[in-house]
Write a protein that holds these residues in place. Structure first.
Motif, PDB file in Angstrom:
ATOM      1  N   GLU A  10      -2.089  -2.550  -7.848  1.00  0.00           N
ATOM      2  CA  GLU A  10      -1.359  -1.988  -8.985  1.00  0.00           C
ATOM      3  C   GLU A  10      -0.416  -2.994  -9.187  1.00  0.00           C
ATOM      4  OE1 GLU A  10       0.850   2.291 -10.252  1.00  0.00           O
ATOM      5  OE2 GLU A  10       0.521   1.556  -8.021  1.00  0.00           O
ATOM      6  N   GLY A  15       1.093   0.585  -5.432  1.00  0.00           N
ATOM      7  CA  GLY A  15       0.664   1.138  -4.176  1.00  0.00           C
ATOM      8  C   GLY A  15      -0.720   0.184  -4.073  1.00  0.00           C
ATOM      9  N   VAL A  59      -4.213   6.470  -1.580  1.00  0.00           N
ATOM     10  CA  VAL A  59      -3.379   5.590  -1.557  1.00  0.00           C
ATOM     11  C   VAL A  59      -2.913   5.309  -0.163  1.00  0.00           C
ATOM     12  CG1 VAL A  59      -1.343   6.927  -1.980  1.00  0.00           C
ATOM     13  CG2 VAL A  59      -1.496   4.573  -2.928  1.00  0.00           C
ATOM     14  N   ARG A  67       1.581   6.349  -8.161  1.00  0.00           N
ATOM     15  CA  ARG A  67       2.194   5.525  -7.194  1.00  0.00           C
ATOM     16  C   ARG A  67       3.658   6.652  -6.700  1.00  0.00           C
ATOM     17  NH1 ARG A  67       3.743   3.337 -11.823  1.00  0.00           N
ATOM     18  NH2 ARG A  67       5.951   3.082 -12.425  1.00  0.00           N
TER      19      ARG A  67
END
Length: 386
Positions: free
Chosen positions: A190, A196, A218, A242
């Motif tokens: 990302e 993340g 994640v 995230r």
């Protein structure tokens, strides 16, 4: 003890990561340090403005806004992430176009066994800022949208099947994807300062429909221990993915990703690091950190491994426009340098299936604009043994 030795002691003391690509544990000494390239020093810039080691040559295979030689296809602006796919005795190179919606797309160039271009064509259009991505074991290309509401699309390098949106892989500022056939998951980076590191666990594996449904997770860290947590809302609205999982491990600007031998290597541009996530041991290590004496690799971006010995090739977004090599012996050195293009970035590094040709793009070329993109091919004596 200086930072370099602290990092190395932490990695080796943990006994955690099977590093060094195909090398045994005793050969490891992360992070990689500047040293002599196995290919020797770079020579003077050639006619394409590229400095290469002795024995290597370059050619331009495509320019943005111009017809690809031998075809009627116009190459896209802002070429970015790419990969190669075997095509009989030849191969196909696919390349993303990092253009704003709706001009994001993916193009392909087909080569025969003699590296002659035989065709070029689009394999996906109508997307947004297609940055990087990754190949799948079933020979499709995952192209990733680098916008806050971006998707992953699965595309066909042969241009036969239409692109398919893989919504279950999450809606966030995607950068790259790397498939792990052992655990049958896809790792995702990302491109955010507080981004993340994700993995997608599909409900099936092994075909071009495998990624249709699954679970997005994640990486998180609690008390130094890593674990994977499900992302509750993969649509990322109103809460970004995230921000949904407590104790998510934060990575500063995730970029390229490449999987090999139980390890996913990925880069973070915000702190100029190359990471190794050992999926078998569920541990992290720093392959390269620019906070070492004589650091020369900056602006880390796309990366790829070679077909034989496990060298990593890391392209610079900025820096001094180099593609650097990181060897299994933990040496980092320039492999090539593009001159006269300081307002560009290098991306789309990919080897053909035999490992005899390296492809990459300069996204903005000599003009500093996406309309000036140039895609190159490097030929030469890539090493096949150590």
């Amino acid at each position: 003890m200086d930072r370099r030795h602290l990092l190395r002691a932490a990695v080796i003391g943990a006994g955690a990561v099977t590093l060094g690509f195909t090398f045994p544990r005793h050969a490891l000494a992360y992070p990689a340090m500047p040293g002599a390239s196995p290919y020797g020093a770079l020579g003077a810039a050639n006619g394409n403005g590229i400095k290469l080691p002795a024995g290597f040559t370059s050619r331009i295979v495509a320019r943005s806004g111009q017809t690809v030689t031998g075809t009627g296809y116009t190459w896209h602006n802002s070429p970015d992430g790419g990969a190669c796919f075997a095509d009989g005795s030849g191969w196909i190179y696919v390349s993303n176009a990092e253009n704003n919606s709706p001009n994001g797309k993916v193009s392909a160039i087909r080569f025969n066994s003699s590296a002659t271009i035989t065709s070029a064509y689009a394999i996906g259009t109508g997307m947004a800022r297609n940055c990087s991505g990754g190949p799948t074991p079933w020979n499709t290309w995952l192209t990733c949208e680098e916008v806050d509401t971006g998707y992953v699309y699965e595309t066909d390098p042969w241009g036969v099947n239409a692109k398919v949106r893989r919504s279950a892989m999450g809606r966030f500022n995607h950068e790259a994807a790397a498939c792990d056939p052992v655990r049958q998951v896809v790792y995702l980076t990302e491109d955010k300062p507080d981004g993340g590191f994700y993995r997608y666990v599909p409900n099936a594996w092994g075909s071009n429909t495998a990624l249709a449904s699954g679970t997005l997770q994640v990486l998180r860290e609690i008390g130094g221990a890593l674990s994977w947590a499900n992302v509750p809302d993969v649509d990322g609205s109103p809460t970004p993915t995230r921000d949904q999982v407590a104790n998510m491990k934060i990575f500063n600007g995730g970029e390229g990703a490449y999987y090999r031998n139980n390890v996913c290597y990925f880069t973070t541009k915000g702190d100029n690091k190359v990471w190794a996530y050992d999926a078998a041991a569920n541990t992290l290590a720093v392959v390269y950190d620019d906070n070492v004496p004589g650091a020369l690799l900056t602006g880390v971006d796309n990366l790829v491994g070679d077909a034989h010995v496990g060298d990593l090739y890391v392209a610079e977004d900025g820096g001094n426009m180099e593609i650097c090599i990181i060897t299994p012996g933990d040496v980092v050195a320039p492999f090539l340098q593009v001159t006269g293009q300081a307002s560009s970035e290098l991306c789309g590094v990919a080897f053909n299936p035999a490992g005899t040709k390296l492809y990459f793009s300069s996204q903005r070329g000599t003009t500093g604009s996406g309309s000036g993109g140039i895609t190159y091919e490097i030929s030469g004596p890539f090493r096949t043994s150590l």
